[in-house]
Design a protein around this motif. Structure first.
Motif, PDB file in Angstrom:
ATOM      1  N   MET A   1       0.846  -1.197   0.000  1.00  0.00           N
ATOM      2  CA  MET A   1       0.000   0.000   0.000  1.00  0.00           C
ATOM      3  C   MET A   1       0.884   1.251   0.000  1.00  0.00           C
ATOM      4  O   MET A   1       1.714   1.432   0.873  1.00  0.00           O
ATOM      5  CB  MET A   1      -0.906  -0.002   1.223  1.00  0.00           C
ATOM      6  N   ILE A   2       0.712   2.091  -1.007  1.00  0.00           N
ATOM      7  CA  ILE A   2       1.488   3.327  -1.099  1.00  0.00           C
ATOM      8  C   ILE A   2       0.714   4.454  -0.432  1.00  0.00           C
ATOM      9  O   ILE A   2      -0.442   4.708  -0.748  1.00  0.00           O
ATOM     10  CB  ILE A   2       1.789   3.672  -2.571  1.00  0.00           C
ATOM     11  N   ARG A   3       1.376   5.116   0.514  1.00  0.00           N
ATOM     12  CA  ARG A   3       0.736   6.165   1.304  1.00  0.00           C
ATOM     13  C   ARG A   3       0.953   7.519   0.628  1.00  0.00           C
ATOM     14  O   ARG A   3       2.089   7.902   0.328  1.00  0.00           O
ATOM     15  CB  ARG A   3       1.311   6.169   2.725  1.00  0.00           C
ATOM     16  N   ILE A   4      -0.156   8.234   0.400  1.00  0.00           N
ATOM     17  CA  ILE A   4      -0.119   9.476  -0.369  1.00  0.00           C
ATOM     18  C   ILE A   4      -0.676  10.645   0.437  1.00  0.00           C
ATOM     19  O   ILE A   4      -1.662  10.494   1.163  1.00  0.00           O
ATOM     20  CB  ILE A   4      -0.945   9.327  -1.667  1.00  0.00           C
ATOM     21  N   THR A   5      -0.052  11.800   0.271  1.00  0.00           N
ATOM     22  CA  THR A   5      -0.604  13.052   0.778  1.00  0.00           C
ATOM     23  C   THR A   5      -0.846  13.972  -0.412  1.00  0.00           C
ATOM     24  O   THR A   5       0.046  14.173  -1.238  1.00  0.00           O
ATOM     25  CB  THR A   5       0.357  13.740   1.765  1.00  0.00           C
ATOM     26  N   VAL A   6      -2.052  14.518  -0.504  1.00  0.00           N
ATOM     27  CA  VAL A   6      -2.406  15.456  -1.558  1.00  0.00           C
ATOM     28  C   VAL A   6      -2.398  16.863  -0.978  1.00  0.00           C
ATOM     29  O   VAL A   6      -3.026  17.110   0.049  1.00  0.00           O
ATOM     30  CB  VAL A   6      -3.797  15.142  -2.163  1.00  0.00           C
ATOM     31  N   ILE A   7      -1.691  17.760  -1.634  1.00  0.00           N
ATOM     32  CA  ILE A   7      -1.608  19.145  -1.166  1.00  0.00           C
ATOM     33  C   ILE A   7      -2.347  20.033  -2.159  1.00  0.00           C
ATOM     34  O   ILE A   7      -1.910  20.214  -3.295  1.00  0.00           O
ATOM     35  CB  ILE A   7      -0.140  19.591  -1.028  1.00  0.00           C
ATOM     36  N   GLY A   8      -3.489  20.552  -1.734  1.00  0.00           N
ATOM     37  CA  GLY A   8      -4.315  21.372  -2.605  1.00  0.00           C
ATOM     38  C   GLY A   8      -5.775  20.998  -2.483  1.00  0.00           C
ATOM     39  O   GLY A   8      -6.116  19.916  -1.981  1.00  0.00           O
ATOM     40  N   SER A   9      -6.655  21.895  -2.939  1.00  0.00           N
ATOM     41  CA  SER A   9      -8.093  21.639  -2.814  1.00  0.00           C
ATOM     42  C   SER A   9      -8.870  22.056  -4.062  1.00  0.00           C
ATOM     43  O   SER A   9     -10.092  22.126  -4.029  1.00  0.00           O
ATOM     44  CB  SER A   9      -8.653  22.389  -1.596  1.00  0.00           C
ATOM     45  N   GLY A  10      -8.163  22.324  -5.166  1.00  0.00           N
ATOM     46  CA  GLY A  10      -8.821  22.743  -6.392  1.00  0.00           C
ATOM     47  C   GLY A  10      -9.382  21.574  -7.187  1.00  0.00           C
ATOM     48  O   GLY A  10      -9.507  20.456  -6.675  1.00  0.00           O
ATOM     49  N   ASN A  11      -9.698  21.833  -8.455  1.00  0.00           N
ATOM     50  CA  ASN A  11     -10.316  20.811  -9.304  1.00  0.00           C
ATOM     51  C   ASN A  11      -9.473  19.541  -9.409  1.00  0.00           C
ATOM     52  O   ASN A  11      -9.974  18.428  -9.232  1.00  0.00           O
ATOM     53  CB  ASN A  11     -10.558  21.369 -10.710  1.00  0.00           C
ATOM     54  N   VAL A  12      -8.175  19.703  -9.729  1.00  0.00           N
ATOM     55  CA  VAL A  12      -7.313  18.530  -9.905  1.00  0.00           C
ATOM     56  C   VAL A  12      -7.196  17.763  -8.593  1.00  0.00           C
ATOM     57  O   VAL A  12      -7.322  16.533  -8.575  1.00  0.00           O
ATOM     58  CB  VAL A  12      -5.918  18.954 -10.410  1.00  0.00           C
ATOM     59  N   ALA A  13      -6.967  18.472  -7.503  1.00  0.00           N
ATOM     60  CA  ALA A  13      -6.837  17.814  -6.199  1.00  0.00           C
ATOM     61  C   ALA A  13      -8.092  17.020  -5.853  1.00  0.00           C
ATOM     62  O   ALA A  13      -8.015  15.869  -5.405  1.00  0.00           O
ATOM     63  CB  ALA A  13      -6.555  18.859  -5.118  1.00  0.00           C
ATOM     64  N   GLN A  14      -9.242  17.616  -6.063  1.00  0.00           N
ATOM     65  CA  GLN A  14     -10.495  16.941  -5.712  1.00  0.00           C
ATOM     66  C   GLN A  14     -10.724  15.691  -6.543  1.00  0.00           C
ATOM     67  O   GLN A  14     -11.166  14.653  -6.020  1.00  0.00           O
ATOM     68  CB  GLN A  14     -11.672  17.916  -5.859  1.00  0.00           C
ATOM     69  N   HIS A  15     -10.418  15.752  -7.835  1.00  0.00           N
ATOM     70  CA  HIS A  15     -10.602  14.566  -8.677  1.00  0.00           C
ATOM     71  C   HIS A  15      -9.580  13.477  -8.336  1.00  0.00           C
ATOM     72  O   HIS A  15      -9.906  12.279  -8.384  1.00  0.00           O
ATOM     73  CB  HIS A  15     -10.531  14.949 -10.151  1.00  0.00           C
ATOM     74  N   LEU A  16      -8.364  13.867  -7.974  1.00  0.00           N
ATOM     75  CA  LEU A  16      -7.376  12.885  -7.551  1.00  0.00           C
ATOM     76  C   LEU A  16      -7.811  12.204  -6.253  1.00  0.00           C
ATOM     77  O   LEU A  16      -7.678  10.983  -6.106  1.00  0.00           O
ATOM     78  CB  LEU A  16      -6.014  13.553  -7.359  1.00  0.00           C
ATOM     79  N   ILE A  17      -8.322  12.985  -5.323  1.00  0.00           N
ATOM     80  CA  ILE A  17      -8.797  12.409  -4.061  1.00  0.00           C
ATOM     81  C   ILE A  17      -9.893  11.384  -4.314  1.00  0.00           C
ATOM     82  O   ILE A  17      -9.884  10.281  -3.756  1.00  0.00           O
ATOM     83  CB  ILE A  17      -9.306  13.528  -3.122  1.00  0.00           C
ATOM     84  N   LYS A  18     -10.838  11.736  -5.183  1.00  0.00           N
ATOM     85  CA  LYS A  18     -11.921  10.806  -5.514  1.00  0.00           C
ATOM     86  C   LYS A  18     -11.370   9.521  -6.124  1.00  0.00           C
ATOM     87  O   LYS A  18     -11.813   8.416  -5.792  1.00  0.00           O
ATOM     88  CB  LYS A  18     -12.894  11.465  -6.487  1.00  0.00           C
ATOM     89  N   ALA A  19     -10.393   9.659  -7.034  1.00  0.00           N
ATOM     90  CA  ALA A  19      -9.835   8.485  -7.705  1.00  0.00           C
ATOM     91  C   ALA A  19      -9.044   7.619  -6.731  1.00  0.00           C
ATOM     92  O   ALA A  19      -9.178   6.382  -6.735  1.00  0.00           O
ATOM     93  CB  ALA A  19      -8.936   8.935  -8.856  1.00  0.00           C
ATOM     94  N   PHE A  20      -8.225   8.240  -5.889  1.00  0.00           N
ATOM     95  CA  PHE A  20      -7.396   7.475  -4.949  1.00  0.00           C
ATOM     96  C   PHE A  20      -8.229   6.737  -3.913  1.00  0.00           C
ATOM     97  O   PHE A  20      -7.871   5.634  -3.486  1.00  0.00           O
ATOM     98  CB  PHE A  20      -6.400   8.406  -4.245  1.00  0.00           C
ATOM     99  N   THR A  21      -9.337   7.328  -3.492  1.00  0.00           N
ATOM    100  CA  THR A  21     -10.170   6.662  -2.479  1.00  0.00           C
ATOM    101  C   THR A  21     -10.837   5.399  -3.025  1.00  0.00           C
ATOM    102  O   THR A  21     -11.288   4.555  -2.250  1.00  0.00           O
ATOM    103  CB  THR A  21     -11.260   7.619  -1.949  1.00  0.00           C
ATOM    104  N   LYS A  22     -10.874   5.250  -4.350  1.00  0.00           N
ATOM    105  CA  LYS A  22     -11.454   4.054  -4.971  1.00  0.00           C
ATOM    106  C   LYS A  22     -10.414   2.971  -5.229  1.00  0.00           C
ATOM    107  O   LYS A  22     -10.754   1.864  -5.618  1.00  0.00           O
ATOM    108  CB  LYS A  22     -12.139   4.428  -6.289  1.00  0.00           C
ATOM    109  N   SER A  23      -9.137   3.298  -5.037  1.00  0.00           N
ATOM    110  CA  SER A  23      -8.058   2.355  -5.339  1.00  0.00           C
ATOM    111  C   SER A  23      -7.710   1.503  -4.124  1.00  0.00           C
ATOM    112  O   SER A  23      -7.683   1.984  -2.994  1.00  0.00           O
ATOM    113  CB  SER A  23      -6.815   3.122  -5.795  1.00  0.00           C
ATOM    114  N   ASP A  24      -7.398   0.231  -4.391  1.00  0.00           N
ATOM    115  CA  ASP A  24      -6.987  -0.680  -3.320  1.00  0.00           C
ATOM    116  C   ASP A  24      -5.474  -0.676  -3.118  1.00  0.00           C
ATOM    117  O   ASP A  24      -4.974  -1.314  -2.187  1.00  0.00           O
ATOM    118  CB  ASP A  24      -7.429  -2.111  -3.657  1.00  0.00           C
ATOM    119  N   LEU A  25      -4.746   0.035  -3.986  1.00  0.00           N
ATOM    120  CA  LEU A  25      -3.290   0.001  -3.932  1.00  0.00           C
ATOM    121  C   LEU A  25      -2.676   1.215  -3.256  1.00  0.00           C
ATOM    122  O   LEU A  25      -1.480   1.226  -2.969  1.00  0.00           O
ATOM    123  CB  LEU A  25      -2.713  -0.129  -5.354  1.00  0.00           C
ATOM    124  N   VAL A  26      -3.479   2.243  -3.033  1.00  0.00           N
ATOM    125  CA  VAL A  26      -2.959   3.447  -2.392  1.00  0.00           C
ATOM    126  C   VAL A  26      -3.851   3.852  -1.222  1.00  0.00           C
ATOM    127  O   VAL A  26      -5.026   3.484  -1.163  1.00  0.00           O
ATOM    128  CB  VAL A  26      -2.848   4.628  -3.391  1.00  0.00           C
TER     129      VAL A  26
END
Length: 253
Positions: A1-26
């Motif tokens: 499991m790769i541990r990630i921190t996202v820095i930001g709250s704009g469009n790209v950050a929000q879509h990345l957060i949504k995508a990462f929360t659906k992944s079993d690998l991160v």
């Protein structure tokens, strides 16, 4: 499991957060945002921090902020020798502070907060300073997308300029088409199947082979009639420039 921190709250950050929360690998360890309430619907409130000193250890830190803020944010990170990447299409690796191992995690797509995106089809362009870090980025990218590419900074600039032409400029032309329709009480919806078919064509044809219209046919009668019909000088200028570009392109063949 790769541990990630996202820095930001704009469009790209929000879509990345949504995508990462659906992944079993991160796993998203934390998200940095000055305004916690902006992200509270996407991730647990306890994982949102607004002070750099509160950042926990992670395998990867993704800076998803405006281009002009990348450098300053990277300087404020209170650690060193960790993998830190940005998501910009134009900024180079050099904008990131040298105290960390730097890279790029660039999802090439147009993002809007209110429009869901199927991230599995979004191309993700990667760059890293060493092979190990690239493999980490590749693993993360492939956990959310089926389209992952090694792209260096110079190639990324070319991609970004190309994207402006095929996305931003094209959308502006849609706007002009809508203005002309509305001016003459014609529903813009009539053009939507044409827009869809034009986009579908380039999936199987080179754009130069898919080109049609009066400029392609060198139909001067229709071109002159269109220019005479248009009363908006901006529209006439754009029509003329694009017509000449198509015609000049054909002369090179």
């Amino acid at each position: 499991m790769i541990r990630i921190t996202v820095i930001g709250s704009g469009n790209v950050a929000q879509h990345l957060i949504k995508a990462f929360t659906k992944s079993d690998l991160v796993e998203i360890v934390q998200v940095f945002s000055r305004k916690k309430e902006v992200l509270s619907s996407l991730i647990g409130f306890e994982k949102i921090v607004s002070a750099f000193e509160d950042l926990k250890e992670a395998d990867l830190y993704i800076i998803a902020v405006s281009d002009k803020a990348i450098s300053e944010v990277s300087k404020q990170l209170p650690f060193q020798n960790r993998i830190v990447v940005h998501t910009s299409g134009t900024a180079s690796l050099a904008v990131l502070d040298v105290k960390n191992r730097n890279g790029v995690f660039y999802p090439l797509q147009t993002f809007s907060k209110t429009k869901e995106v199927d991230f599995s089809t979004v191309p993700i362009c990667l760059e890293a300073e060493n092979p190990y870090d690239y493999r980490v980025l590749e693993t993360v990218a492939k956990s959310i997308s089926t389209a992952v590419y090694p792209i260096n900074s110079e190639q990324r600039k070319a991609l970004h300029v190309s994207a402006v032409f095929v996305n931003n400029f094209t959308n502006h032309l849609y706007q002009i088409g809508q203005e002309i329709c509305e001016e003459h009480q014609v529903p813009f919806a009539i053009l939507k199947p044409l827009i869809q078919e034009t986009a579908e064509k380039v999936k199987t044809l080179n754009p130069i082979d898919a080109q049609t219209g009066p400029a392609k046919r060198n139909d001067s009668t229709t071109i002159e009639a269109h220019l005479a019909y248009l009363t908006n000088e901006k529209q006439k200028n754009i029509y003329t420039i694009l017509t000449q570009s198509i015609q000049n392109n054909d002369k090179k063949l």
